[in-house]
Each structure stands twice: as structure tokens, then as C-alpha cells.
Design a protein around this motif. Structure first.
Motif, short mmCIF file in Angstrom:
data_model
loop_
_atom_site.label_atom_id
_atom_site.label_comp_id
_atom_site.label_asym_id
_atom_site.label_seq_id
_atom_site.Cartn_x
_atom_site.Cartn_y
_atom_site.Cartn_z
N LEU B 128 0.83 -1.20 0.00
CA LEU B 128 0.00 0.00 0.00
C LEU B 128 0.87 1.26 0.00
CD1 LEU B 128 -2.72 -1.07 2.59
CD2 LEU B 128 -3.10 -0.59 0.16
N THR B 129 1.98 1.20 0.73
CA THR B 129 2.85 2.37 0.79
C THR B 129 3.48 2.65 -0.57
OG1 THR B 129 3.35 1.73 3.04
CG2 THR B 129 4.72 3.44 2.09
N GLY B 132 0.87 4.03 -2.74
CA GLY B 132 0.54 5.37 -2.26
C GLY B 132 1.59 6.39 -2.65
N ASN B 133 2.84 5.96 -2.77
CA ASN B 133 3.88 6.92 -3.10
C ASN B 133 4.11 7.08 -4.60
OD1 ASN B 133 4.53 7.85 -0.54
ND2 ASN B 133 5.89 6.13 -0.15
N LYS B 162 -4.89 2.67 7.83
CA LYS B 162 -4.39 4.04 7.68
C LYS B 162 -3.60 4.19 6.37
CE LYS B 162 -0.30 3.28 10.55
NZ LYS B 162 0.28 3.33 11.88
N LYS B 163 -2.89 3.12 6.00
CA LYS B 163 -2.14 3.20 4.75
C LYS B 163 -3.08 3.10 3.55
CE LYS B 163 2.05 2.26 6.82
NZ LYS B 163 3.43 1.91 6.77
N LEU B 166 -4.42 6.60 2.60
CA LEU B 166 -3.56 7.48 1.81
C LEU B 166 -3.25 6.89 0.44
CD1 LEU B 166 -1.27 9.01 4.52
CD2 LEU B 166 -3.14 10.05 3.27
N CYS B 167 -3.29 5.56 0.37
CA CYS B 167 -3.11 4.91 -0.93
C CYS B 167 -4.28 5.29 -1.84
CB CYS B 167 -3.04 3.41 -0.71
SG CYS B 167 -2.73 2.50 -2.21
N LEU B 169 -6.05 7.91 -1.61
CA LEU B 169 -5.89 9.32 -1.97
C LEU B 169 -5.05 9.46 -3.23
CD1 LEU B 169 -5.83 12.39 -1.51
CD2 LEU B 169 -4.04 12.04 0.16
N ARG B 170 -3.97 8.70 -3.30
CA ARG B 170 -3.11 8.76 -4.49
C ARG B 170 -3.88 8.28 -5.73
NH1 ARG B 170 2.39 9.90 -6.07
NH2 ARG B 170 2.59 8.98 -8.13
#
Lengths: 143, 1019
Positions: B128-129, B132-133, B162-163, B166-167, B169-170
Motif C-alpha cells: 500500500l505504501t 501510495g507513493n 491508515k495506509k 492514503l493509498c 488518496l493517491r
């Protein structure tokens, strides 16, 4: 977007950690790091912690020989970022115990892991030190 | 100190640390890179541990600023390692080294997806990170449902959720369609009830993005945000871990208040009341404390609360409370608070009714203008500029002028511009205005553009009372030993016209004035000499009775310049000499300049002159318009549904058909694709009075163009032209409210305008916007032609230019109404300040009947327009090329994914980009060398050299080297050329339609536009 990049630079201007949340080519990074390091390192204690650069802002804080520079959008809450830097330092402190430049240099991967737990996609994910450090502690135990 | 047991890495880092200089470091890095490269080559022998170690080394080297152009595959492959430590390194290093468009990333999509939907939560977090990035569009389309599921799953732990937030969101930013508004708004509201602060913090960031794009859909989240804020502000039930120096998560408080600022207002009275209670508590209850961290944290919340209060347009009482607080802040010792006080006070200026309260702090703000910290001075300058009006202009401008003496170079330009603007806008009387501008020229002449001194001349000429005063002032400045050339220009001009008004004063006889001015002549450039010559002629004329000594002196000067190499100087000298022999005629010719038309800029005047020229051709204009609209309608039809066009003609709304129109329609009938499409789309380059005819030329072609490639370009009911969905995306800027569909492809039109200077920028059923541009050095003049295609007027026409920071743009007045069938011209002046690829945008809107149309259009005022091709010989080229050695002045890059083209084709492209290809300079026939001059205010004229090395075996890649005397210019030009090579723009001569160059194509391009296919066809 919020946070665009986080840099840790020593007072000689050497980059000790760089994490970007928007893609820049190597040349762009080199140019950017050169410019902002020049700008920020020349400032003194009586000056504020915010520097305007191109179309964004740098919020920075100095700890001994190490500068923490965070690039943020113009409308970001500056003080919140300033304290976020401190939270990052406190978190590192909790893990390393009296963290110093060498800890970050020689444990680059851990610094990255911590940052990854705290910021994602330019947004803050987690602000609890215990939660941030859990994965690293698990790994330490495993190895 | 072993890096998790990676000894080799520790040794390497130590070595780097012990390097004495950059050269040693480079050597050590090169050695290591060589080592890693060899190890990666025999991949078989590599254990996962070793791989991990090398990949970290690569990241370390990359961080130091060295190019690491290999090993990406190894990093990506670690993602699929079965064990956590390797996998983790794979994920982290991949997200640092690669960007979303990297090909290798695609290879990992499946692994990443398996990790996301798998049961291992640590793997889930890593995946996910990464997404997300650096996740791109492809990730968005294939992973969004899985990520949404994780975010709302009750069985999933907070650390994953939580990840996921934001994932998502990306993914939403990459493709907003992946979040289905209808279903998601309720889920989002539920998420705000979350107990875990990590999940809540991330979800709040997600909410900010969602609300920013569509606040109406997330209305139900508003009261929940207020609840979250109440809970935090009252410190109710906040876990210790989330309390920072006694403040309940300041970051979550700030984010929540940020989310609230995206809702236009709060209607529900009880929610509004609760929120104001909280805000009041924050405003009143934030005290200054000794602990820095606590103080910062509480003030971060306070400043966000101030922003929210301003946004909510609270009662006057609360607003004055805010201003009072800010007034206190700008006077404190703590620099951070002072900075933020000034910054927020500037924002406060937007709120009505508080300007007067802010003015009370003027003295304090002026003090900040002298602060030792440039960040604070900048804020003070912005604030003073914003708060200036007629009542305080004198004070503020005087302060700014004084500051100009000490201001650092980087601020002078901005400061000068602001002074000039304020002086003109708020001058209480004209003599003050003249004073200010003369002082400005005196102190910062380099930053005063010609327009500013022209303006002074206009005012002086138009106001008789002002003339003796201005002349006296000009005379005073000439006494100074060293003055700026602009000062020489303006004072010479004014004294030439009005020095006779001073004649009785001591030191102001014609002779004295003349010798004062003439002293300056050796110091000025050729552009100023003609002004001085005119001044001499005027002095001569005003000297009554004639002074023969002075006359001889001046005539001698004219004679000297009679043979000057500069044509302008020569002409003036010859003419004045001849005139001086004509006696009385001299008086007539050199009489005082007439008044300038009041308040009319020379710009508008010029525009009107052109209008007059073309006015008589209006009948022709009209017809051309009709022709084109018919051509469009008819030729589009066959491709719509394959039926003969004749049967549909009746449906098409065709304005008054004339005979010629009929003929045109017939043409379209016999040849569905239109014989028109073979006409050279390039309009005649020579300026022609019939501008519209020129501009419309390409339209006839561009209309039918998409026929073959995009059959969806149908005519529907036959009322208008509706482009297909992809087109609409490419045009994305069109707002949702606009139901009017553009004709043709906006992106394509823009790309055509990259290569040529006139054409159509935009067209829809009601309006056509054409553009014609002239470029000279760093100046440009664009004329926008707004043509109303209807028999009804277009009303509420608005054109707004959103210039990037490197361009100074001035659009002349755009009329609010465009009469039926009329065309208006709006000149736009452009000045290029420095090299940059940023784009200027035209925000254009109008009403037709009840319909509001708003489009945002990119303007072709781009980097290559400020290039002037220049051919250089080998003798000139090589020394230059060698002297610009290495980064940052010379940059080299291997460009991949180039649209394949043959060398002559590429040379053509370069020439049309104003990069002049110099054949024969490079001994290798597969290479291409080009040169050009770039113009901007900061760089002046600067030579740029480009070298392209191609590989005949693989035309999709090439090596590019760009060099110039300015690092930014080199970089920007390199990137610009790269953009042109990778997404080839519609070449003017290309017969086949091209897909709009999009960073992420949504669908595979139609075969016709595939350059490979084109190339194969050619071969």
C-alpha cells in the motif's frame, strides 16, 4: 499534496537522507538540494524557520550538526510541519537513544522505515511514536 | 556499527565519509558502482542477502547525487522475494528510485496486487505504501476496489487501514473516477467516527482531497468534522500517545480545520454554533508558554483556526478579534510568529471591512520591512502592497523607495514593479507620481521597463501644470555625476520638450541644458542617441533669438552622425540637418508634441489600427465563417453513421446557405473525407490584412481530420459536434457545467501552435478563438481573435490570463459582449523573464443564452517562442561547446521512448522548434547538431547548443546533450526538447491525425497515429 520532500543535511551541506514525494530527475534534485541548502544554511538563529523558494516553502530546523529541511506547499501550516520535524527527531531519539548524524548515516534503512511509517504520499500517516516504531522493533527482534 | 548486519555497506559508507573531497568521493562511488554492476551481471550467484546489500548501496549512491542507471530490475525483483527483509528493501528502494511511468513498475503490478489482497498484513502495508507513493493510473484502475475494501473492512487492523486511506488518496488523484461519489460519501462519513487516530489522521487527508473536488457530495461529513474537532479541542478521551506536549494531536486538529475550509459555508445553525464555540475557545485560550514545542504546536492550531474564521466570514466582532491577535503577533520577538502574523494578515486583506483595522498596524509592518530576515521582509512587502490605497499610498511608497536603497538584488525587481504600480494606481497628485518614478529610475533603473518612463512622458505631455515641474526635476537629476541610462532618456526627452519653460532660472539656459545633456552622450548606448538628437533639435528650435555658437555646436554633431552606421541615428541626423536649413518649417515640424489620448495605452491604439484595416473586409469575413461551419458539418457526417450526407443536410443547422456554400457542401458529399484535407494547413506566413481568413484556413482541415481515426466524432442529432470521451478528457479543462462541446481537439490545436505562430486555439459551436503571434527577442505579442459565430450576441465574455511566474503578461481589455457575427481582437503582450517550461493559461468564459461556457486553454507562449535560430560555423561551435563543460551548464541524457523518426524528419522538427540544425558540424552522420539563441530578461541573449546522437538500429532512443551559459536554461531546454521528442506534436505537414499527447494515454492509440506504422508505410 502537502509535504513535497524531506531532507537531512549536515552543516557541510552533505545530504544524509532524502525522501521525495514528487518525482524529480536526478539533475533536478541536485539543483534543488544545492539551492536550498545554500539558502537555509546561511541563516542564523534569530531568523525564522521558513524560507520561500520558487513556488513552495522550506520549513527547517537545526539539531546540532544536522539540518532537517521539509519542502511544503505554500498553503501548508508551517508550525505544524515544524513540530512534525521535532516529532521525527524524538522518534529517532527513542529508537537510537540520543540520535546523531552517524546513527542516520549508518542506519539509513531504519531512518527510511521510520519516515515511511510517518509520511506517505506527502501526508502525515501516524504521529504516535509507539506505533511508528513497532515494525522496526519487530524486525530487530526477528534478526 | 553494522547496518542490520550488512558489513559491506557500513564499510562503503565509512569510506565515503572519509573522503577528503568530491573527487575522491566520485572515485570511490565509481569503484562501487563498477563492483555492483559486475555482481548484478552474474545474478545467479547472488543470495537475497547480497542483493539486498547492493540495492541499499545503490540507493545510498543515488542519494549522494550520482546517476544510477542500472540495477532497477534487481530492486524491483526483490519485491517478489518471499522473506520480509528482502521484500521490504525491494519496496522501499523501488519507490525511491523509480517514478510512476517507469516500465519496470508495470512488471510488479501483479506481485503488488497479490500482496495487497493477501493475508499478510506487513506485506499489505509495504504494498500500500509503494502504491501510495508512486502508483500511477494503471495502478489506480486495477487496485482501487481492493484498496477501498481494505479501508472500510472491519476485520482489518488500523495499521493497514491508515495506509489504505492514503493509498486511495493517491489513486483518486491519478484517476478521480475510481472513487464512486454516490457510494463513497456515506463510507467517508463513517470513517470519521473512527477511534484509531492513525486511521483518522489519514482519512482526514483523504477527505480534504475529496471535498476539494466535490464538496456537495461530502456534505454529510461536515458535522462529523466538527465533532472530531470538538473532541480534540476539549481534550476528551485522547490517547496519551497522540497528545503532543499536552496538545491533542495538533496535526489532526489542523487537518480537520483544513477540511472544513473546503465547504463553502455551514448552514446548519447548531453545527455552526458548535464550531464557533470551539474556534472562540482556540482564539482566546491559546497562551504563550515557555516550552518552544508546546508553543509552536498550540500556535499551529491557532493559525489554522484563524484561517477557518476568515473563511467562514464570521461576525465583525470575531474578525476584529483576529486582526487584534495578528497585530499582537507581528510585534513579538519570536520570528516564526512574526512571519506568520504578517502572512495571515495579508490573507486577511481578502476579508471585507477589516482593512481599516489592519491600517492601524502600518507602522509596525513598516518596521518589519527592515527586519534582518529576508523571509519576514518579503511578507511585509506583500502586506504593504496589498493594503495600499489612496489614503496611505504616499507613506507606503516612500517607505518602499527608501527600502530600495538597501534591498538585496533578488528583491529589487519585484519591489520596483510594485512601486511603479502603486504610484500609478494611487497617486494623490501627478507631481508626486513624477517624483516617485524618477526616484525609482535613479535607484533601480535596471528594473524600470520602457513602458514606465513612456507613461511619465504621457502624463507630463498631457498636463501643462506639470511640465515646468518635471523639467526642473529632470534638470536636477542631470546634475548627478552618474545616472542610469533610462534617466538620461526620460530627462532628455522632457528637457527637449519643456526646458524653455525654465529659461529664466539660473543654470537653465539652452546652452547649459545642452551641454549637461551632451556630457552624457559618450556613456549611452545606440538606442538612446536618437532621443538625444531630437532633444538637441528641439533645444535649437527653442533658442530664440538664435545663438550661433550653440547652433554650430549642434549642427556639427548632426553632421558627425550623418554617416553613422545605425540607421535610426543616421536618419535623424540627416533629417534634423536638413530641417535646420528650412527656417520656419523647423518650428512647425518640431513644435511641442500633441497631447496623448487620455488613459489609452499604445497597445490598444495599435490594435484599433489593425481593426480599421480589416473592417472593410467584414463581408468576406462573414462568408468565410459560414463556409467553414458548413464544411465541418458536412464532412463530419458520413463518418457518424455511414448514411449519405444528403439525407442529413436538412438536420444540420446551416446558417444562410449561399451558392458557394452549396458548392462546398457538394464537395463534401462526393468525397466523404473531404478534398479539403490535402490543403496545406499552414496559413500564409506573410502578414495579410485579412487575418481571419488566414486563421480560418487551417480550420477547414482540422475539422474533418479526426474522421478516420476517431469515428466517435459524430454529429449526433446534427445540432453540434460532440467529441468522444477521450477527447473530452484530453480537453479536461472544460468545466462540468459546460454542456457546449468544443470542436476539434484542443490539445492537438495547442501542439500545432507550438510549431507555428498562427492558428485556431479553440472553437465550439458559438465561438472561435484564433491566435496570431509575433515574437522578438524576449518580447512577444499575441493577438487573440474572438469570433462570434452566431446571429445572437455572446455576453459576459471574460478572459483571464493566468501567467506562470516567468512570464509577464498583459491582456488588453476584452469587451464584455461580442456582437453577432463579429470578431474582436485582443492583443496580449508577453515578456519572458527567465527560462522555464511552465505554461500560461487563458481562462475564458462567456454566456450564450442561458448557457455558461468556461474553458481553460494553454497559451502557446512557450519556451521555443523565445528562441531565435542562429547558424554557427565549426570555428564558433567547438570552442563554445568545449568551454561549457559538464553540468550544470552542459547536461546529457539518454532519452528513451522517443517517437521513431528518420534523421531528416527530426531535423525538420528541430528547425520548426527554432533550433537551427547545422549540417556537417558533427562528423557522424547519425548525429545532429543544432544551435539557437534564447532570450529572456534575466539571461539576455544566450547561445544554446544541442547535440543529438541517434542509433540507426534503435530509433526509440537517443542521447541528447544540451549546453548554454545558464544552468536553468540548459535544464529547461533539455526537458523541453525531450517533451517534443517523446510526444511528437502534430507536425504541420502531417496528413494523418495524431493522438493528443497525453502523459498517460487512457487507451491504445488508433493504429493510424502509430509512428511505427507510419514509418513502415513510408519504407
Amino acid at each position: 499534496m502537502g509535504i513535497r520532500f524531506i531532507l537531512m543535511v549536515n552543516k557541510q551541506g552533505q545530504t544524509r537522507l532524502a525522501q521525495y514525494y514528487e518525482y524529480l530527475t536526478l539533475e533536478e534534485r541536485r539543483a534543488l538540494e544545492g539551492e536550498i541548502v545554500r539558502k537555509c544554511l546561511a541563516r542564523n538563529e534569530q531568523q525564522c524557520s521558513f524560507v520561500e523558494h520558487r513556488n513552495y516553502k522550506i520549513v527547517y530546523r537545526r539539531y546540532a550538526s544536522l539540518f532537517f529541511l521539509v519542502g511544503v506547499d505554500n498553503d501548508e501550516n508551517e508550525l505544524a510541519i515544524l513540530e512534525f520535524i521535532h516529532l521525527l527527531v524524538e522518534t529517532m531519539d527513542r529508537h537510537f537513544g540520543n540520535v546523531c548524524e552517524l546513527d542516520i548515516m549508518f542506519h539509513l534503512e531504519k531512518a527510511h522505515f521510520m519516515l515511511e511509517e510517518m509520511v506517505m504520499n506527502g501526508c502525515i500517516v501516524e504521529t504516535s511514536k509507539a506505533n511508528i516504531l513497532t515494525p522496526i522493533q519487530l524486525m530487530d527482534k526477528a534478526s | 556499527m553494522a547496518l542490520s548486519g550488512m558489513r559491506g555497506l557500513s564499510v562503503f559508507i565509512s569510506d565515503i565519509r572519509n573522503c577528503q573531497n568530491k573527487e575522491q568521493e566520485r572515485l570511490r562511488v565509481d569503484k562501487e558502482l563498477g563492483n555492483v554492476r559486475t555482481r548484478f551481471k552474474n545474478e545467479k550467484g547472488l543470495t537475497p542477502y547480497e542483493k539486498k546489500k547492493y540495492v541499499w548501496k545503490m540507493l545510498y549512491i543515488y542519494m549522494l547525487g550520482y546517476d544510477v542507471d542500472f540495477g532497477h530490475m534487481e530492486a524491483v525483483s526483490l519485491i517478489s522475494a518471499p522473506k520480509y527483509p528482502e521484500k521490504q528493501v525491494g519496496y522501499i528502494v523501488t519507490s525511491c528510485l523509480l517514478n510512476e511511468n517507469h516500465d519496470f513498475l508495470r512488471l510488479a503490478i501483479n506481485t503488488v496486487r497479490n500482496d495487497i489482497i493477501g493475508r499478510n498484513e506487513t506485506f499489505q502495508c509495504l504494498a500500500l505504501t509503494l502504491v501510495g507513493n508512486i502508483g500511477g493510473r494503471e495502478f489506480a484502475e486495477s487496485l482501487a476496489p481492493d484498496v477501498q475494501k481494505l479501508l472500510i473492512s472491519s476485520s482489518c487492523r488500523p495499521l493497514v487501514r491508515k495506509k489504505a486511506a492514503l493509498c486511495l488518496l493517491r489513486l483518486f488523484r491519478k484517476n478521480p473516477d475510481v472513487v464512486n461519489v454516490d457510494g463513497w460519501s456515506d463510507r467517508m462519513a463513517q470513517l470519521l467516527d473512527e477511534r484509531d487516530f492513525g486511521v483518522l489522521t489519514s482519512s482526514m487527508s483523504l477527505l480534504v482531497a475529496l471535498v476539494a473536488s466535490n464538496h456537495e457530495a461530502y456534505w454529510s461529513c461536515l458535522p462529523k468534522c466538527v465533532k472530531v474537532l470538538e473532541r480534540l479541542a476539549r481534550n476528551q478521551d485522547i490517547p496519551q500517545e497522540y497528545t503532543y506536549y499536552g496538545i491533542p494531536s495538533p496535526w489532526l486538529q489542523v487537518k480537520t480545520m483544513r477540511a472544513l475550509q473546503y465547504f463553502p459555508t455551514i448552514e446548519d445553525p447548531s453545527t455552526r454554533r458548535s464550531l464557533f464555540e470551539v474556534l472562540q475557545r482556540i482564539l482566546m485560550g491559546t497562551d504563550v508558554v515557555k516550552n518552544v514545542n508546546k508553543n509552536n504546536a498550540s500556535h499551529s492550531v491557532l493559525f489554522e483556526a484563524l484561517a477557518l474564521v476568515m473563511h467562514l466570514d464570521a461576525e465583525k466582532e470575531m474578525m476584529s478579534q483576529c486582526v487584534a491577535l495578528l497585530g499582537k503577533f507581528i510585534a513579538v520577538r519570536e520570528p516564526n510568529i512574526r512571519y506568520l502574523g504578517l502572512e495571515n494578515m495579508t490573507r486577511m486583506l481578502m476579508v471585507t471591512d477589516v482593512q481599516d483595522i489592519i491600517k492601524r498596524h502600518q507602522a509596525q509592518i513598516i518596521t518589519s520591512l527592515k527586519d534582518p530576515d529576508i523571509s519576514i521582509r518579503r511578507r511585509a512587502l506583500d502586506l504593504l502592497y496589498g493594503m495600499c490605497d489612496v489614503s496611505n499610498a504616499k507613506d507606503i511608497v516612500e517607505e518602499l523607495l527608501q527600502y530600495l536603497n538597501t534591498a538585496e538584488f533578488v528583491m529589487r525587481e519585484e519591489l520596483s514593479l510594485k512601486i511603479a504600480i502603486l504610484a500609478e494606481k494611487f497617486a494623490p497628485d501627478l507631481s508626486w507620481y513624477v517624483d516617485v518614478i524618477l526616484q525609482l529610475i535613479d535607484k533601480a533603473g535596471d528594473f524600470v521597463s520602457d513602458d514606465i518612463w513612456f507613461r511619465v512622458v504621457q502624463f507630463v505631455t498631457n498636463n501643462e501644470d506639470l511640465q515646468p515641474y518635471a523639467a526642473l526635476k529632470a534638470r536636477e537629476y542631470l546634475d548627478k555625476p552618474a545616472i542610469h541610462e533610462t534617466m538620461v532618456k526620460v530627462s532628455a526627452y522632457i528637457l527637449g520638450e519643456y526646458s524653455h519653460l525654465l529659461a529664466r532660472r539660473p543654470g537653465c539656459s539652452p546652452k547649459e541644458i545642452f551641454s549637461l545633456i551632451h556630457e552624457k552622450l559618450p556613456t549611452v548606448s545606440t538606442s538612446t542617441i536618437p532621443i538625444l538628437l531630437s532633444t538637441y533639435a528641439k533645444i535649437l528650435m527653442h533658442t530664440q533669438p538664435p545663438d550661433s555658437e550653440l547652433q554650430n555646436q549642434i549642427l556639427a554633431i548632426f553632421r558627425k552622425y550623418e554617416s553613422c552606421i545605425d540607421a535610426e541615428i543616421q536618419q535623424r541626423a540627416v533629417e534634423y540637418l536638413e530641417l535646420s536649413k528650412k527656417g520656419a518649417a523647423l518650428m512647425d515640424v518640431l513644435a511641442e508634441m500633441p497631447k496623448f489620448p487620455e488613459r489609452q495605452s499604445s497597445l490598444i491604439k495599435k490594435a484599433e489600427d489593425t481593426e480599421a484595416d480589416t473592417a472593410e473586409q467584414s463581408a468576406h469575413k462573414l462568408r468565410t465563417q459560414q463556409q467553414t461551419s458548413n464544411a465541418l458539418a458536412v464532412t463530419d457526417q458520413p463518418s457518424a453513421n455511414g448514411t449519405p450526407p444528403v439525407s442529413h443536410l436538412g438536420l444540420v443547422k446551416v446558417p444562410s446557405m449561399t451558392n458557394t456554400d452549396r458548392n462546398l457542401a457538394d464537395q463534401g458529399e462526393t468525397e466523404p473525407n473531404g478534398t479539403l484535407s490535402v490543403v496545406d494547413p499552414q496559413p500564409p506566413s506573410a502578414p495579410s490584412p485579412d487575418v481571419l481568413g488566414d486563421l480560418l484556413g487551417p480550420l477547414a482541415i482540422e475539422g474533418p481530420q479526426p474522421d478516420g481515426a476517431q469515428p466517435a466524432h459524430n454529429l449526433g442529432s446534427g445540432v453540434g459536434v460532440a467529441p468522444n470521451a477521450e477527447d473530452a478528457l484530453a480537453l479536461a479543462p472544460v468545466e462540468e457545467t459546460a454542456t457546449v462541446q468544443p470542436i476539434g481537439n484542443i490539445a492537438e490545436r495547442f501542439h500545432a501552435l507550438v510549431l507555428k505562430d498562427s492558428g485556431i486555439l479553440y472553437e465550439d459551436p458559438y465561438i472561435q478563438i484564433g491566435i496570431k503571434a509575433e515574437w522578438r527577442a524576449h518580447h512577444g505579442r499575441l493577438v487573440l481573435f474572438l469570433g462570434n459565430k452566431n446571429t445572437a450576441p455572446l455576453i459576459s465574455v471574460q478572459a483571464l490570463i493566468l501567467p506562470p511566474s516567468h512570464l509577464r503578461m498583459e491582456l488588453s481589455l476584452v469587451p464584455e459582449t461580442i456582437p453577432p457575427r463579429a470578431q474582436v481582437q485582443c492583443p496580449l503582450e508577453v515578456v519572458n523573464l527567465r527560462p522555464s517550461r511552465d505554461l500560461a493559461v487563458l481562462d475564458f468564459s462567456y454566456n450564450f443564452g442561458a448557457q455558461l461556457v468556461n474553458v481553460k486553454l494553454r497559451l502557446p507562449a512557450i519556451l521555443n517562442k523565445f528562441l531565435q535560430p542562429i547558424s554557427v560555423s565549426a570555428e564558433e561551435f567547438f570552442p563554445q561547446w568545449r568551454s561549457l563543460s559538464g553540468p550544470p551548464l552542459k547536461l546529457q541524457e539518454v532519452v528513451r521512448g522517443v517517437r521513431p523518426m528518420l534523421l531528416p524528419e527530426m531535423a525538420n522538427l528541430f528547425n520548426s522548434l527554432r533550433l537551427m540544425v547545422c549540417p556537417g558540424l558533427d562528423p557522424n552522420a547519425n548525429n545532429l547538431v543544432a544551435s539557437t539563441t534564447f532570450y529572456s530578461e534575466s539571461t539576455r541573449a544566450m547561445l544554446c547548443l544541442v547535440r543529438i546522437e541517434t542509433d540507426p538500429a534503435d530509433r526509440t532512443q537517443l542521447r541528447m546533450t544540451v549546453a548554454s551559459g545558464d544552468p536553468t536554461l540548459t535544464f529547461e531546454l533539455k526537458e523541453f526538447i525531450k517533451e517534443q521528442l517523446v510526444f511528437i506534436p502534430t507536425a504541420p505537414t502531417a496528413a494523418a491525425p495524431l493522438v493528443p499527447p497525453q502523459p498517460q494515454p487512457t487507451s491504445p492509440p488508433p493504429p493510424v497515429s502509430d509512428p511505427g506504422a507510419l514509418l513502415a508505410g513510408l519504407l
